[in-house]
Design a protein around this motif. Sequence first.
Motif, PDB file in Angstrom:
ATOM      1  N   TYR A 100     -11.446  -2.011 -32.898  1.00  0.00           N
ATOM      2  CA  TYR A 100     -10.453  -3.018 -33.262  1.00  0.00           C
ATOM      3  C   TYR A 100      -9.348  -2.357 -34.081  1.00  0.00           C
ATOM      4  O   TYR A 100      -9.602  -1.415 -34.840  1.00  0.00           O
ATOM      5  CB  TYR A 100     -11.072  -4.132 -34.117  1.00  0.00           C
ATOM      6  N   GLU A 159     -11.966 -15.208 -40.936  1.00  0.00           N
ATOM      7  CA  GLU A 159     -11.780 -15.097 -39.483  1.00  0.00           C
ATOM      8  C   GLU A 159     -12.250 -13.740 -38.973  1.00  0.00           C
ATOM      9  O   GLU A 159     -12.865 -13.649 -37.902  1.00  0.00           O
ATOM     10  CB  GLU A 159     -10.318 -15.322 -39.110  1.00  0.00           C
ATOM     11  N   LYS A 187     -15.136 -12.679 -36.283  1.00  0.00           N
ATOM     12  CA  LYS A 187     -14.751 -11.878 -35.117  1.00  0.00           C
ATOM     13  C   LYS A 187     -15.637 -10.640 -34.986  1.00  0.00           C
ATOM     14  O   LYS A 187     -16.074 -10.301 -33.879  1.00  0.00           O
ATOM     15  CB  LYS A 187     -13.280 -11.471 -35.255  1.00  0.00           C
ATOM     16  N   TRP A 188     -15.889  -9.972 -36.098  1.00  0.00           N
ATOM     17  CA  TRP A 188     -16.663  -8.748 -36.051  1.00  0.00           C
ATOM     18  C   TRP A 188     -18.167  -9.002 -36.009  1.00  0.00           C
ATOM     19  O   TRP A 188     -18.890  -8.417 -35.212  1.00  0.00           O
ATOM     20  CB  TRP A 188     -16.356  -7.888 -37.288  1.00  0.00           C
ATOM     21  N   SER A 223      -5.869  -9.285 -42.224  1.00  0.00           N
ATOM     22  CA  SER A 223      -7.229  -9.479 -41.720  1.00  0.00           C
ATOM     23  C   SER A 223      -8.267  -8.994 -42.716  1.00  0.00           C
ATOM     24  O   SER A 223      -9.387  -9.491 -42.749  1.00  0.00           O
ATOM     25  CB  SER A 223      -7.408  -8.743 -40.387  1.00  0.00           C
TER      26      SER A 223
END
Length: 798
Positions: free
Chosen positions: A124, A162, A166-167, A208
């Motif tokens: 990512y 978030e 996601k991870w 992020s």
Amino acid sequence: MTSGPTFDENETHMWSNYFISVFRHWKKNGTYIILNILSLSAGVGLSLMAVLNANFNLTFNHFFKEADHIYRVVAIHDGLSEEDLIGEIPKTLADRVSGQLSAIDHTTQYINGRHTFRVGERVYEETVGFVDDQFLTVFQYHSTIGSMKHSMQVNSIILSHELALKWMGTPDCIGQMVELVGSDGSIQNIKIENVLDPIPDNTSFRFSCLMSLDRLEKSDQPFETLMTDGVFLKTGPSAKSSNIEHSLNALFSNESELLASHSIASFKVIPIIDWPYQENRIKRSHFMQGLHPASVLGTFATAISILLLSCFNYVNTSISTTQKRLREMAVRKVMGARNAQLLSQWWFENYLTILVAMLLGCLLAYILTPAYNAMLELNIISIAFVPVWQLMSLFFSLWLTIGLLCGLYPAMLLSEFNALDAIRKRTKLKSNGVIAKVFIALQLAMTVYTMYCLFVFLENSQYVSKLDRGYEIGWVINIPLQHPGQFSKLYNELNNWTAINNLSGTADAIGFNSVRTQISYQEMEYDAVHVSLGHQYPETLSLRLIDGTTFGKNSWNRNEVIINEMLAEKLDHPLNSTLNLYGQPMRVIGIVEDFAHRPIMLGNKLRPMVLTAATAESYRYLSLRVADGIDMIAFDQEVEDLWYSLFPYQLYQGFMQQKVLKPLDTTTGITLTINTVSAVLSVLISMIGLYSLMSLHIQKHLKEFGIRKILGATVGQIAIMINKEMLIYFACAVVVGIVASDWVVNKVLDIIYSYHISTGMHHWGLPVIFMTIMVAITIGKLIWRAAHINPAHHLRYE
């Protein structure tokens, strides 16, 4: 002797009668009630969304506990006015602010960046906020575990909610390890120190994850050349921004040489509560900005206009339906009911009807909210971040206000009617009809306004989509580079691809990067926009050369520049002359046609421009133009495959030059959507209101129409008599609607678009024609029935 009912029994009986009366009324006038509820629910739903939309702006950065005492520092550069603020500040200067001012409790810095991470087998690239230890003291984020360490370790990371989902699929991942991938492919394990609770979108920081600012000491860029994206000060309750600003400039007053080395004239501080509304005028700044005031006011005005239309329609319909119930109310009055009881029953029915509309409006807002947020690409309307008491206050305030607007005038008329005359059917509500007709005229005027806006914005959308930007848009791909060494590897591979017509590197991508500056020529100063372009980049984007030559491979070494046509006219065509840029003499080697350096929105008009040649070491993009007719999506995928074969641990971020149109397309789409919804609802509500008013008007005059027919009046004469007064109100509505909409639309176009169509007489025709057809369809059948009624039947009934 049997005792009568108690007070409580009487109260219960009264309320049960109220409910029975309401249901009977709804059943008897079901069509009118349903139409009223639907129109009001549309107005209520849009109004709720508009209020929450405005709340998004009004509460920007209020998420932070002590936002009132936090300020951002920005710079004013030499030669630029105080209107030209620069967000970036050299880190060497930012470090000197810390601990130097007694009024400042804490100082912190923030640098935007990106990093590549590997979690398991997946790679990512995420937006990283590099911060110092004071950042979490100044900006008090909430964490999943309830406490937040105010220190950032070099080998740790703090994830947003978030990113944790996601991870890891869960926010419960504190203590786990992820891999940080270096630009050379090296791997380093870092620990997840904490996970933040969800953060609303109306905060200026968009990251992020958070990492230590000290990590940048290990990056390829020399630490002393780093530019801080944001310097923030936290003060005590009594501090004022003017005093802080004065103290800050006094701190550097004896270091003019240091400031001059960075072209800084002075500093300015902005409260973070006000900062989002000024972000769009701060250069070299990449934080979240507030919604444009025109967007907020436009949405709010649209919602209020629909709500008012619904209320006007409700008033007219209420008068019409109440007129039919006068005998019922008169009988109750003769039987001993007091005016207060009749009015309380009427107000109960009114507020109960509006309560149903409010609940449906809330449901409508709930359904439309995801689409609205998706349209703006922001979570603007989020109930999760609005306190329950505020939502309840908003609901009841709207309920009471709408009920008062809708019910006051009919209630006033109802309180004055004569019971005996009503029983004999000799009385009507004591309304001269003026207010009802004014309401319908306003409805029609608003409908003309919304139709005019829709037609103008439709035409303008076609105009801006076809506007010549001055360079190639359709066949160009830009590939951001993460470090200088990537350019040569990519160039060598892509240079052999036959589908590519032009290939070049550049420091700035036209349409995405530029900076305002000043040049001097013949002892005169001129404002200009500066972009730094690579060799062959003007050819890649097909900039149109008017005179002279374009950049050669060593133009940067020879201090050569190209200017645009607008600047050439100001300088009296200075080809081969010398101008000064940043204190350096630069020779003008070419003149190109004017081109749009930014999306054609807001204040981004064509400006005088100076184009300098960039060194290969400063390239931030590789740009290529493919042959016409190539499938751009498939070709971009091939380039992406090449990228990952060369740089497997770096995220491919290539984008097409057409991305420059995205802000314009998004804004145009939002504008058209809002205007279309507004126009459709306005038309429907106006048709309902017009139908109700004409029904009432015809019912009042049926006896007169019958007598006139007996005396020899023709169908045409009856129709003219019915329409005569309405045509006057219709004409007034058209004139008011056109004049108001023309003024408002031009103001809105000036705010949103740098270049747009000019409105004029030719735009008036369609709304007028459409309104005429709408009115004819709505009341045509009513007029036909009234004109053909059997007079003997109605007079006998009377």
